[in-house]
Scaffold this motif. Sequence first.
Motif, mmCIF file in Angstrom:
data_model
loop_
_atom_site.group_PDB
_atom_site.id
_atom_site.type_symbol
_atom_site.label_atom_id
_atom_site.label_comp_id
_atom_site.label_asym_id
_atom_site.label_seq_id
_atom_site.Cartn_x
_atom_site.Cartn_y
_atom_site.Cartn_z
ATOM 1 N N TRP A 178 6.037 14.861 0.524
ATOM 2 C CA TRP A 178 7.546 13.499 -0.325
ATOM 3 C C TRP A 178 7.144 12.537 0.538
ATOM 4 C CZ3 TRP A 178 12.149 10.909 1.356
ATOM 5 C CH2 TRP A 178 12.750 10.766 -0.478
ATOM 6 N N LEU A 179 6.963 11.425 -0.287
ATOM 7 C CA LEU A 179 6.693 10.255 0.129
ATOM 8 C C LEU A 179 7.690 8.477 -0.337
ATOM 9 C CD1 LEU A 179 3.235 8.071 1.225
ATOM 10 C CD2 LEU A 179 5.069 7.206 -0.264
ATOM 11 N N ALA A 180 8.605 8.450 0.255
ATOM 12 C CA ALA A 180 8.570 7.750 -1.230
ATOM 13 C C ALA A 180 8.863 6.154 -0.878
ATOM 14 C CB ALA A 180 9.920 7.863 -1.085
ATOM 15 N N PRO A 181 8.356 5.697 -1.241
ATOM 16 C CA PRO A 181 8.261 3.258 -1.113
ATOM 17 C C PRO A 181 9.938 3.073 -1.035
ATOM 18 C CG PRO A 181 6.999 4.022 -3.201
ATOM 19 C CD PRO A 181 7.478 5.356 -2.699
ATOM 20 N N SER A 182 9.095 2.104 -0.219
ATOM 21 C CA SER A 182 10.581 1.113 -0.352
ATOM 22 C C SER A 182 10.618 0.341 -1.596
ATOM 23 C CB SER A 182 11.487 0.594 0.466
ATOM 24 O OG SER A 182 10.526 0.437 1.383
ATOM 25 N N SER A 186 3.428 1.757 -1.297
ATOM 26 C CA SER A 186 3.636 1.801 0.343
ATOM 27 C C SER A 186 3.233 1.645 1.571
ATOM 28 C CB SER A 186 4.401 4.058 0.477
ATOM 29 O OG SER A 186 4.589 3.998 1.634
ATOM 30 N N GLY A 187 3.310 1.473 2.730
ATOM 31 C CA GLY A 187 2.962 1.306 3.990
ATOM 32 C C GLY A 187 3.187 2.906 4.387
ATOM 33 N N GLY A 211 4.997 -2.636 2.050
ATOM 34 C CA GLY A 211 4.837 -3.887 0.522
ATOM 35 C C GLY A 211 3.123 -3.650 0.281
ATOM 36 N N ALA A 212 2.792 -4.770 -0.453
ATOM 37 C CA ALA A 212 0.983 -4.681 -0.699
ATOM 38 C C ALA A 212 0.364 -4.933 0.319
ATOM 39 C CB ALA A 212 0.777 -6.148 -1.224
ATOM 40 N N SER A 213 0.417 -5.635 1.117
ATOM 41 C CA SER A 213 -0.528 -6.197 2.585
ATOM 42 C C SER A 213 -0.688 -4.604 2.893
ATOM 43 C CB SER A 213 0.051 -7.215 3.186
ATOM 44 O OG SER A 213 1.165 -6.690 3.772
ATOM 45 N N SER A 214 0.787 -3.819 3.821
ATOM 46 C CA SER A 214 0.618 -2.681 4.041
ATOM 47 C C SER A 214 0.260 -1.752 3.685
ATOM 48 C CB SER A 214 1.678 -2.101 4.474
ATOM 49 O OG SER A 214 2.824 -2.942 5.785
ATOM 50 N N ALA A 215 0.028 -1.913 2.396
ATOM 51 C CA ALA A 215 -0.460 -0.421 1.558
ATOM 52 C C ALA A 215 -1.970 -1.074 1.319
ATOM 53 C CB ALA A 215 -0.292 -0.946 -0.648
ATOM 54 N N PHE A 216 -3.065 -1.958 1.557
ATOM 55 C CA PHE A 216 -4.238 -2.110 1.680
ATOM 56 C C PHE A 216 -5.133 -1.715 2.673
ATOM 57 C CE2 PHE A 216 -3.287 -6.463 -0.875
ATOM 58 C CZ PHE A 216 -3.576 -5.527 -1.951
ATOM 59 N N VAL A 217 -4.213 -1.480 4.291
ATOM 60 C CA VAL A 217 -4.408 -0.641 5.191
ATOM 61 C C VAL A 217 -4.726 0.833 4.708
ATOM 62 C CG1 VAL A 217 -3.695 -0.447 7.873
ATOM 63 C CG2 VAL A 217 -3.575 -2.615 6.179
ATOM 64 N N THR A 218 -3.630 1.265 4.174
ATOM 65 C CA THR A 218 -3.481 3.207 3.621
ATOM 66 C C THR A 218 -5.053 2.978 3.077
ATOM 67 O OG1 THR A 218 -2.315 2.862 1.100
ATOM 68 C CG2 THR A 218 -1.147 2.888 3.727
ATOM 69 N N VAL A 219 -5.333 2.155 1.796
ATOM 70 C CA VAL A 219 -6.824 2.031 1.328
ATOM 71 C C VAL A 219 -7.993 2.763 2.784
ATOM 72 C CG1 VAL A 219 -8.088 1.982 -0.394
ATOM 73 C CG2 VAL A 219 -5.437 1.521 -0.985
ATOM 74 N N LEU A 220 -7.943 1.308 3.532
ATOM 75 C CA LEU A 220 -8.522 1.247 4.488
ATOM 76 C C LEU A 220 -9.011 2.424 5.093
ATOM 77 C CD1 LEU A 220 -11.277 0.047 6.351
ATOM 78 C CD2 LEU A 220 -9.144 -0.883 7.299
ATOM 79 N N LEU A 221 -7.726 2.798 5.457
ATOM 80 C CA LEU A 221 -7.881 4.434 6.473
ATOM 81 C C LEU A 221 -7.907 6.209 5.755
ATOM 82 C CD1 LEU A 221 -6.652 5.960 8.784
ATOM 83 C CD2 LEU A 221 -4.082 6.152 7.547
ATOM 84 N N PRO A 382 14.075 7.504 -3.665
ATOM 85 C CA PRO A 382 15.726 6.740 -4.065
ATOM 86 C C PRO A 382 14.597 5.381 -4.216
ATOM 87 C CG PRO A 382 15.857 8.185 -2.161
ATOM 88 C CD PRO A 382 14.277 8.476 -3.213
ATOM 89 N N GLY A 383 13.991 4.897 -3.201
ATOM 90 C CA GLY A 383 13.109 3.630 -3.680
ATOM 91 C C GLY A 383 13.963 2.343 -3.701
ATOM 92 N N HIS A 384 12.935 1.310 -3.981
ATOM 93 C CA HIS A 384 13.321 -0.367 -4.393
ATOM 94 C C HIS A 384 14.359 -0.703 -3.344
ATOM 95 C CE1 HIS A 384 10.450 1.653 -6.585
ATOM 96 N NE2 HIS A 384 10.183 2.012 -7.740
ATOM 97 N N GLU A 385 15.179 -0.195 -4.072
ATOM 98 C CA GLU A 385 16.219 -0.818 -3.190
ATOM 99 C C GLU A 385 17.608 0.380 -3.218
ATOM 100 O OE1 GLU A 385 16.411 -0.146 -7.355
ATOM 101 O OE2 GLU A 385 15.819 -2.525 -7.701
ATOM 102 N N GLU A 386 16.937 1.534 -2.082
ATOM 103 C CA GLU A 386 18.241 2.429 -1.789
ATOM 104 C C GLU A 386 17.751 2.185 -0.762
ATOM 105 O OE1 GLU A 386 19.286 5.387 -3.371
ATOM 106 O OE2 GLU A 386 19.603 4.978 -5.355
ATOM 107 N N LEU A 387 16.602 2.281 -0.033
ATOM 108 C CA LEU A 387 15.964 1.842 0.968
ATOM 109 C C LEU A 387 15.299 1.330 1.713
ATOM 110 C CD1 LEU A 387 13.170 5.556 0.483
ATOM 111 C CD2 LEU A 387 15.619 5.916 1.149
ATOM 112 N N PRO A 388 15.337 0.842 2.779
ATOM 113 C CA PRO A 388 15.481 -0.511 3.791
ATOM 114 C C PRO A 388 14.139 -0.578 4.507
ATOM 115 C CG PRO A 388 17.029 1.340 4.757
ATOM 116 C CD PRO A 388 16.745 2.400 3.678
#
Length: 404
Positions: A178-182, A186-187, A211-221, A382-388
């Motif tokens: 289960w994966l929930a982006p804040s 997602s990073g 966010g975006a910069s961390s997500a780009f690293v996951t695509v590289l991975l 939860p995402g967006h507002e609820e997760l830090p």
Amino acid sequence: MSPAKPLIGVIDTPGEERDALAETIAREGLAVYAADSLEALPEEMALVVAHARAVPRDDWTRLAARLPTLVVSDERQDADLLRAVDAGLVDYIVDPLRHGSLLRRMIGKAIEVHRLAVEREHDRKRLAKLNADLEELNESLETHLAMLRLDQQAGGQIQRKLLPTRPQTLSGVTFDYWLAPSLYLSGDFLDFQAFNTRYSLFYFADVSGHGASSAFVTVLLKYLSNRWQHEWDGEHPEALAAHWLAALNRELLDAGIGKHATLFVGVIDHQRRYLHYSLGAQLPMPLLVTDTGVTPLPGEGMPVGLFPGVDYPKLGCQLPEHFRLWLCSDGILECLPGDTLDLRLRELERRVLASETLEDLRGSLALGPLANDDDGIAESSPGHEELPDDLTIMMVSGFGNDRS
């Protein structure tokens, strides 16, 4: 240099009375310009003192619109005085030569009031322009934010498509997550694939930030892991995880993007029921639940993408017939009670020990029901507002735990 004196215009019929009026006004050092009509006055007048008898009836309104004007008259019942007052002039005074001191104070007051009125009008126009500019800026910002939100949502959908289908059972071992982006992106990232009937490979990554910069690293991975898997010849599985981490460490450093990650890479030998693994600063540590209890997998390693020339450990452990291996990103620590990190880690151990399924652990964290598809996972998170922070949970179970 002293400031220039305000220029006072005097409108009256030429003669001794006009000269006397001008002289009365000029006693306080005011500059005076006398004329017999409005048209004869220069443009730079600060105020006009007009005798009721010298201004035609139809000119009072035009005079009041152009300059602040005081009206003077020799008689209180002067009909021309009444018409001037009705036209909206600033004020009036009767017998100005006799009340010269009062006249001069009235002139000074009228000039000050006019100056303040001009400043207020200037401020009003400036504020109106500022409000218009802010409104235009806000509209532009809202447009850009909407475009950015759409881009982020599209990027999140693409990122979810890169995730493996869940759940999957590979040679008796079940993978679920289960994966929930804040935010929308997602990073956190993970993957699992069967190499052949004997080996399956999986990894669990938490890129710094979100966010975006961390997500780009996951695509590289994702790209690099697929490439490295295709390059592997199936030999020396004990070295593969450490080799992957070292290679990714070099890739991130060479890219110079200022991002690092914590990673766990595992290779399951289904024939031997053995887990080969390596890790880079994983927190919390992976938790292995067996019939004898819960145990953090031993080992330690440096974060990936921070330091050059790092050697990562070659680790391994036997897998019993019934096991559950839990991997969580550090976002889960925000969902656990406890004033210290140690207390939260102990609480996590207690909860995974009591959880037979991914749904059980999510329920104990009050994260709501688990969806059955990738889009549903994102929508029900939860995402967006609820997760830090991004939050990801992965469970690997087998061999006797296979319920498919």
